[in-house]
Design a protein around this motif. Structure first.
Motif, PDB file in Angstrom:
ATOM      1  N   PHE A  72       0.826  -1.199   0.000  1.00  0.00           N
ATOM      2  CA  PHE A  72       0.000   0.000   0.000  1.00  0.00           C
ATOM      3  C   PHE A  72       0.866   1.256   0.000  1.00  0.00           C
ATOM      4  O   PHE A  72       1.927   1.294   0.612  1.00  0.00           O
ATOM      5  CB  PHE A  72      -0.910   0.025   1.227  1.00  0.00           C
ATOM      6  N   SER A  73       0.380   2.288  -0.665  1.00  0.00           N
ATOM      7  CA  SER A  73       1.097   3.563  -0.664  1.00  0.00           C
ATOM      8  C   SER A  73       1.092   4.143   0.753  1.00  0.00           C
ATOM      9  O   SER A  73       0.216   3.829   1.556  1.00  0.00           O
ATOM     10  CB  SER A  73       0.438   4.536  -1.640  1.00  0.00           C
ATOM     11  N   VAL A 101     -12.137   8.154   0.296  1.00  0.00           N
ATOM     12  CA  VAL A 101     -10.792   8.607  -0.075  1.00  0.00           C
ATOM     13  C   VAL A 101      -9.821   7.429   0.010  1.00  0.00           C
ATOM     14  O   VAL A 101      -9.016   7.193  -0.896  1.00  0.00           O
ATOM     15  CB  VAL A 101     -10.317   9.760   0.841  1.00  0.00           C
ATOM     16  N   LEU A 102      -9.929   6.680   1.101  1.00  0.00           N
ATOM     17  CA  LEU A 102      -9.072   5.511   1.295  1.00  0.00           C
ATOM     18  C   LEU A 102      -9.319   4.470   0.204  1.00  0.00           C
ATOM     19  O   LEU A 102      -8.375   3.877  -0.328  1.00  0.00           O
ATOM     20  CB  LEU A 102      -9.302   4.918   2.682  1.00  0.00           C
ATOM     21  N   ALA A 103     -10.575   4.261  -0.157  1.00  0.00           N
ATOM     22  CA  ALA A 103     -10.896   3.308  -1.232  1.00  0.00           C
ATOM     23  C   ALA A 103     -10.226   3.727  -2.536  1.00  0.00           C
ATOM     24  O   ALA A 103      -9.641   2.893  -3.240  1.00  0.00           O
ATOM     25  CB  ALA A 103     -12.409   3.215  -1.419  1.00  0.00           C
ATOM     26  N   ASP A 107      -7.537   1.545  -4.526  1.00  0.00           N
ATOM     27  CA  ASP A 107      -7.835   1.193  -5.920  1.00  0.00           C
ATOM     28  C   ASP A 107      -6.749   1.707  -6.862  1.00  0.00           C
ATOM     29  O   ASP A 107      -6.349   1.017  -7.801  1.00  0.00           O
ATOM     30  CB  ASP A 107      -9.196   1.746  -6.337  1.00  0.00           C
ATOM     31  N   ASN A 108      -6.245   2.909  -6.600  1.00  0.00           N
ATOM     32  CA  ASN A 108      -5.192   3.478  -7.452  1.00  0.00           C
ATOM     33  C   ASN A 108      -3.859   2.760  -7.294  1.00  0.00           C
ATOM     34  O   ASN A 108      -3.028   2.791  -8.200  1.00  0.00           O
ATOM     35  CB  ASN A 108      -5.014   4.969  -7.165  1.00  0.00           C
ATOM     36  N   ASP A 109      -3.643   2.113  -6.134  1.00  0.00           N
ATOM     37  CA  ASP A 109      -2.418   1.332  -5.952  1.00  0.00           C
ATOM     38  C   ASP A 109      -2.396   0.119  -6.876  1.00  0.00           C
ATOM     39  O   ASP A 109      -1.333  -0.429  -7.156  1.00  0.00           O
ATOM     40  CB  ASP A 109      -2.272   0.867  -4.496  1.00  0.00           C
ATOM     41  N   ALA A 110      -3.569  -0.294  -7.354  1.00  0.00           N
ATOM     42  CA  ALA A 110      -3.702  -1.414  -8.300  1.00  0.00           C
ATOM     43  C   ALA A 110      -2.949  -2.657  -7.818  1.00  0.00           C
ATOM     44  O   ALA A 110      -2.171  -3.262  -8.548  1.00  0.00           O
ATOM     45  CB  ALA A 110      -3.244  -0.996  -9.697  1.00  0.00           C
ATOM     46  N   GLY A 116     -11.187  -5.797  -4.858  1.00  0.00           N
ATOM     47  CA  GLY A 116     -12.062  -4.636  -4.903  1.00  0.00           C
ATOM     48  C   GLY A 116     -12.266  -4.037  -3.530  1.00  0.00           C
ATOM     49  O   GLY A 116     -11.857  -4.605  -2.516  1.00  0.00           O
ATOM     50  N   THR A 117     -12.906  -2.872  -3.511  1.00  0.00           N
ATOM     51  CA  THR A 117     -13.201  -2.168  -2.265  1.00  0.00           C
ATOM     52  C   THR A 117     -14.638  -1.661  -2.307  1.00  0.00           C
ATOM     53  O   THR A 117     -15.171  -1.376  -3.382  1.00  0.00           O
ATOM     54  CB  THR A 117     -12.257  -0.964  -2.061  1.00  0.00           C
ATOM     55  N   ILE A 118     -15.229  -1.556  -1.124  1.00  0.00           N
ATOM     56  CA  ILE A 118     -16.563  -0.965  -0.979  1.00  0.00           C
ATOM     57  C   ILE A 118     -16.491  -0.022   0.212  1.00  0.00           C
ATOM     58  O   ILE A 118     -16.135  -0.439   1.319  1.00  0.00           O
ATOM     59  CB  ILE A 118     -17.643  -2.036  -0.728  1.00  0.00           C
ATOM     60  N   ALA A 119     -16.818   1.250  -0.023  1.00  0.00           N
ATOM     61  CA  ALA A 119     -16.665   2.266   1.021  1.00  0.00           C
ATOM     62  C   ALA A 119     -18.008   2.739   1.552  1.00  0.00           C
ATOM     63  O   ALA A 119     -18.953   2.950   0.788  1.00  0.00           O
ATOM     64  CB  ALA A 119     -15.891   3.457   0.477  1.00  0.00           C
TER      65      ALA A 119
END
Length: 145
Positions: A72-73, A101-103, A107-110, A116-119
């Protein structure tokens, strides 16, 4: 003072002592003659990639370096308050309004092992490829809490 110089000063402050809040950073900058708004400071901290860690007494403080390698970034740890795991899924707790924002950050970290993510408003569900990966991610994310 320009942005680069200001961010360098912030890094020096963080390296010199354990600072737990943006307000503490703002006050220390002000003592050095640097006046900055909360919005600018918050943006600077995100751009620098500061992490929030806990010391031996459990007190939160900002840090420049990441103690545990993670996919993770650094920005991801900034938002995570608590990590729970249910099998192959992680539940990440954030401040109100920060889960989306965290999602986006995750997601951008790919990351290949994140399916997947659900916020929600303050909770994020991260679906991992399998339970072992979820355990590893849980450990990685919890290390900075």
């Amino acid at each position: 003072m320009n942005k680069i110089e200001r961010q360098q000063q912030i890094k020096q402050l963080i390296q010199a002592e354990h600072i737990g809040t943006q307000e503490e950073i703002r006050r220390l900058l002000q003592k050095d003659g640097i006046v900055v708004t909360q919005a600018t400071l918050s943006r600077d901290l995100r751009e620098i990639g500061l992490l929030k860690l806990r010391d031996d007494r459990g007190k939160l403080y900002y840090s420049l370096s990441e103690p545990v390698a993670t996919p993770f970034s650094p920005d991801v740890r900034f938002y995570v308050l608590k990590v729970d795991r249910a099998g192959f899924m992680l539940v990440l707790h954030t401040n109100l309004g920060e889960a989306d924002v965290l999602a986006n950050l995750i997601d951008n970290d790919a990351i290949e092992d994140v399916l997947g993510t659900i916020a929600g408003a303050d909770t994020l569900l991260v679906i991992c490829r399998d339970e072992e990966i979820a355990k590893r991610f849980e450990k990685d994310l919890a290390a900075g809490l």
